[in-house]
Design an enzyme around this catalytic site. Structure first.
Site, PDB file in Angstrom:
ATOM      1  NE  ARG A 223       4.225 -29.381 -27.473  1.00 51.21           N
ATOM      2  CZ  ARG A 223       3.308 -29.858 -28.325  1.00 51.21           C
ATOM      3  NH1 ARG A 223       3.241 -29.400 -29.554  1.00 51.21           N
ATOM      4  NH2 ARG A 223       2.436 -30.773 -27.928  1.00 51.21           N
ATOM      5  CG  HIS A 271      -0.161 -25.197 -30.994  1.00 47.24           C
ATOM      6  ND1 HIS A 271       0.591 -25.372 -29.860  1.00 47.24           N
ATOM      7  CD2 HIS A 271      -0.272 -26.436 -31.543  1.00 47.24           C
ATOM      8  CE1 HIS A 271       0.908 -26.650 -29.724  1.00 47.24           C
ATOM      9  NE2 HIS A 271       0.398 -27.322 -30.751  1.00 47.24           N
TER      10      HIS A 271
HETATM   11  P1  NDP Z   1       7.135 -39.291 -32.280  1.00 46.02           P
HETATM   12  O1  NDP Z   1       7.302 -39.534 -30.836  1.00 46.02           O
HETATM   13  O2  NDP Z   1       6.504 -40.310 -33.140  1.00 46.02           O
HETATM   14  O3  NDP Z   1       8.581 -38.986 -32.937  1.00 46.02           O
HETATM   15  C1  NDP Z   1       9.520 -38.154 -32.349  1.00 46.02           C
HETATM   16  C2  NDP Z   1      10.740 -38.063 -33.259  1.00 46.02           C
HETATM   17  O4  NDP Z   1      11.679 -37.155 -32.680  1.00 46.02           O
HETATM   18  C3  NDP Z   1      11.468 -39.405 -33.429  1.00 46.02           C
HETATM   19  O5  NDP Z   1      11.966 -39.553 -34.734  1.00 46.02           O
HETATM   20  C4  NDP Z   1      12.617 -39.276 -32.438  1.00 46.02           C
HETATM   21  O6  NDP Z   1      13.769 -40.031 -32.764  1.00 46.02           O
HETATM   22  C5  NDP Z   1      12.945 -37.800 -32.577  1.00 46.02           C
HETATM   23  N1  NDP Z   1      13.674 -37.348 -31.390  1.00 46.02           N
HETATM   24  C6  NDP Z   1      13.250 -37.284 -30.119  1.00 46.02           C
HETATM   25  N2  NDP Z   1      14.239 -36.861 -29.303  1.00 46.02           N
HETATM   26  C7  NDP Z   1      15.314 -36.647 -30.099  1.00 46.02           C
HETATM   27  C8  NDP Z   1      16.637 -36.208 -29.866  1.00 46.02           C
HETATM   28  N3  NDP Z   1      17.072 -35.920 -28.638  1.00 46.02           N
HETATM   29  N4  NDP Z   1      17.469 -36.110 -30.916  1.00 46.02           N
HETATM   30  C9  NDP Z   1      17.055 -36.411 -32.164  1.00 46.02           C
HETATM   31  N5  NDP Z   1      15.809 -36.848 -32.463  1.00 46.02           N
HETATM   32  C10 NDP Z   1      14.948 -36.959 -31.430  1.00 46.02           C
HETATM   33  O7  NDP Z   1       6.392 -37.901 -32.388  1.00 46.02           O
HETATM   34  P2  NDP Z   1       5.390 -37.358 -33.532  1.00 46.02           P
HETATM   35  O8  NDP Z   1       6.061 -37.472 -34.839  1.00 46.02           O
HETATM   36  O9  NDP Z   1       4.059 -37.978 -33.363  1.00 46.02           O
HETATM   37  O10 NDP Z   1       5.263 -35.825 -33.076  1.00 46.02           O
HETATM   38  C11 NDP Z   1       6.424 -35.010 -32.947  1.00 46.02           C
HETATM   39  C12 NDP Z   1       6.095 -33.729 -32.211  1.00 46.02           C
HETATM   40  O11 NDP Z   1       5.335 -32.869 -33.040  1.00 46.02           O
HETATM   41  C13 NDP Z   1       5.222 -33.885 -30.967  1.00 46.02           C
HETATM   42  O12 NDP Z   1       5.982 -34.313 -29.847  1.00 46.02           O
HETATM   43  C14 NDP Z   1       4.672 -32.491 -30.782  1.00 46.02           C
HETATM   44  O13 NDP Z   1       5.565 -31.729 -29.998  1.00 46.02           O
HETATM   45  C15 NDP Z   1       4.637 -31.942 -32.207  1.00 46.02           C
HETATM   46  N6  NDP Z   1       3.257 -31.794 -32.692  1.00 46.02           N
HETATM   47  C16 NDP Z   1       2.794 -30.516 -32.945  1.00 46.02           C
HETATM   48  C17 NDP Z   1       1.500 -30.326 -33.415  1.00 46.02           C
HETATM   49  C18 NDP Z   1       1.013 -28.960 -33.753  1.00 46.02           C
HETATM   50  O14 NDP Z   1      -0.181 -28.781 -34.012  1.00 46.02           O
HETATM   51  N7  NDP Z   1       1.876 -27.965 -33.833  1.00 46.02           N
HETATM   52  C19 NDP Z   1       0.588 -31.468 -33.613  1.00 46.02           C
HETATM   53  C20 NDP Z   1       1.203 -32.748 -33.373  1.00 46.02           C
HETATM   54  C21 NDP Z   1       2.491 -32.896 -32.919  1.00 46.02           C
HETATM   55  P3  NDP Z   1      13.724 -41.655 -32.837  1.00 46.02           P
HETATM   56  O15 NDP Z   1      12.940 -41.948 -34.108  1.00 46.02           O
HETATM   57  O16 NDP Z   1      15.136 -42.032 -32.944  1.00 46.02           O
HETATM   58  O17 NDP Z   1      13.011 -42.108 -31.602  1.00 46.02           O
END
Ligand code: NDP
Length: 308
Positions: A223, A271
């Site tokens: 993001r 995006h």
């Molecule tokens: P998930 O919810 O499966 O995974 C999120 C990951 O981020 C997890 O590993 C989580 O850690 C980590 N995380 C969250 N908060 C923190 C923090 N404070 N510190 C460290 N690590 C953190 O999400 P997805 O993999 O499905 O998607 C990730 C993001 O990608 C989406 O939220 C979206 O913003 C973006 N996205 C963008 C797209 C685009 O077209 N540009 C398309 C799809 C997604 P933990 O494993 O420990 O919970």
């Protein structure tokens, strides 16, 4: 079972047909003001009016992995479960995009771009193996894990960073804020696949960009709010960072007067790194609704306190 679908401008017939293939007993309708209450919502950036009227929803399904927009919605009922998409074809698309961007830097395509502009015929120093190029993936969720493992399988040395500890074959894993500075200091390219939450807002600010190894590049597909654009521009202009590949921005569409558009060290896309695919996302959501109707648990439920 009544399904209300909120995604203005989407080709409703395609979404409906894809959903009903897996759940033919449902009534699937594009939301209109004044509609009767439905059982489940399938939404993208729903309006306040949607939640004000749809007060009987058992669960709302977000047709994207990022739930930052829906969580910001002021009328969102406090106890309404929100479910995010889990991969649903996005991880493969993201891997293609990120591999392209990583190779851009690994094979010096940024440097050759500058040389082409100036009609310079010159072989840049090369010869490193992929294993000598260190890629760091911030966010090891549904998408980040897949990307990290496939980059490692390609041959890059891959480090991953997440909130909770992980053990992933072939990946050097790091967890938590205390580990962030050391993680950033070791990378040739940083890939952001984090969600936007209160804890990740501006995570790559001026101070943390300064902790990244000099000469590294940044790829942001998470993001726009994860990365400070003024601090990035400064780091590119001083030469601390080599370049940035950006797919997401604080304000989208990116305003026409943004300096990011024309910066010579930035490549950007609107995006598009991993758009939601109708068939796999509707199959996933329909299957989860069937599980819920059968009283069974489902995965992908958002923790509103964590914001993802
Ligand atoms: P998930 O919810 O499966 O995974 C999120 C990951 O981020 C997890 O590993 C989580 O850690 C980590 N995380 C969250 N908060 C923190 C923090 N404070 N510190 C460290 N690590 C953190 O999400 P997805 O993999 O499905 O998607 C990730 C993001 O990608 C989406 O939220 C979206 O913003 C973006 N996205 C963008 C797209 C685009 O077209 N540009 C398309 C799809 C997604 P933990 O494993 O420990 O919970």
């Amino acid at each position: 079972m009544q399904i209300t679908f909120y995604c203005p401008g989407a080709p409703i017939d395609l979404w409906k047909a894809a959903f009903l293939k897996h759940c033919p007993q449902a009534v699937f309708k594009a939301w209109q003001a004044g509609d009767a209450p439905a059982d489940y919502g399938i939404v993208w950036h729903p309006s306040a009016q949607f939640f004000a009227e749809q007060t009987q929803l058992k669960t709302v399904f977000n047709i994207g992995a990022g739930v930052d927009a829906i969580l910001k919605q002021k009328c969102l009922p406090a106890n309404l479960p929100i479910v995010k998409l889990e991969d649903a074809g996005m991880a493969d698309q993201m891997f293609d995009y990120i591999l392209y961007a990583v190779l851009h830097y690994f094979r010096n395509m940024d440097g050759y771009g500058f040389q082409q502009t100036n009609r310079v015929w010159n072989a840049l120093p090369a010869g490193n193996k992929a294993a000598d190029f260190v890629v760091g993936v911030m966010g090891l969720g549904q998408i980040g894990q897949n990307v990290a493992q496939r980059l490692a399988a390609y041959g890059f040395t891959v480090h991953g960073w997440s909130r909770s500890e992980k053990s992933l074959p072939g990946i050097y894993t790091h967890a938590g804020m205390d580990a962030l500075a050391d993680f950033l200091g070791a990378l040739d390219t940083v890939v952001l696949v984090l969600p936007h939450t209160p804890a990740t807002h501006g995570i790559l600010n001026k101070q943390r960009l300064g902790q990244i190894k000099p000469g590294a590049a940044i790829i942001n597909v998470g993001r726009g709010d994860l990365l400070s654009a003024p601090a990035l521009l400064e780091a590119l202009n001083t030469g601390h960072l080599r370049g940035a590949f950006l797919d997401v921005f604080e304000v989208e569409p990116l305003p026409a007067d943004s300096q990011l558009w024309t910066h010579p060290k930035i490549r950007l896309t609107p995006h598009i790194s991993a758009p939601t695919l109708i068939e796999p996302s509707m199959a996933q959501i329909a299957q989860k609704i069937l599980l819920l109707e059968a009283g069974k648990p489902i995965s992908g439920i958002v923790n509103p306190n964590l914001g993802y």
